[in-house]
Design a protein around this motif. Structure first.
Motif: not given
Length: 105
Positions: A79-103
């Motif tokens: 419905k909304a984010l913390v600030r009215p001008e925001l339309t998107i928020e992205i949460d990312a999971t990063i694994r330093l021991d793996a790369r997508r290009s090698t999976l």
């Protein structure tokens, strides 16, 4: 989130959803690099959108800044984010021991 870039042009001149998505993904890349990785280490994204009609802008930002194979992704309408001008928020999971290009596909 894209804050403070959401209002980069000053009051009333914020970035659109594509601009905010690009800013979020750039920041995620910078965080990965600061930890010794790259955008290729991003394994999962959870994208929160205030208007699901902007999903194509999110897809365009992903194609522009991330390489295939793309991270697993969940898109959630909110419905909304913390600030009215925001339309998107992205949460990312990063694994330093793996790369997508090698999976294996």
């Amino acid at each position: 989130t894209a804050h403070p870039a959401a209002s980069a042009g000053g009051p009333g001149q914020g970035l659109d959803t594509l601009g905010q998505a690009l800013d979020c993904l750039r920041k995620i890349g910078l965080l990965a690099e600061a930890a010794g990785g790259s955008r290729d280490n991003v394994m999962k994204l959870v994208v929160y959108l205030t208007d699901i009609a902007n999903k194509d802008a999110v897809a365009a930002a992903r194609r522009q800044l991330l390489a295939a194979p793309y991270p697993a992704s969940t898109l959630v309408a909110v419905k909304a984010l913390v600030r009215p001008e925001l339309t998107i928020e992205i949460d990312a999971t990063i694994r330093l021991d793996a790369r997508r290009s090698t999976l294996a596909p």
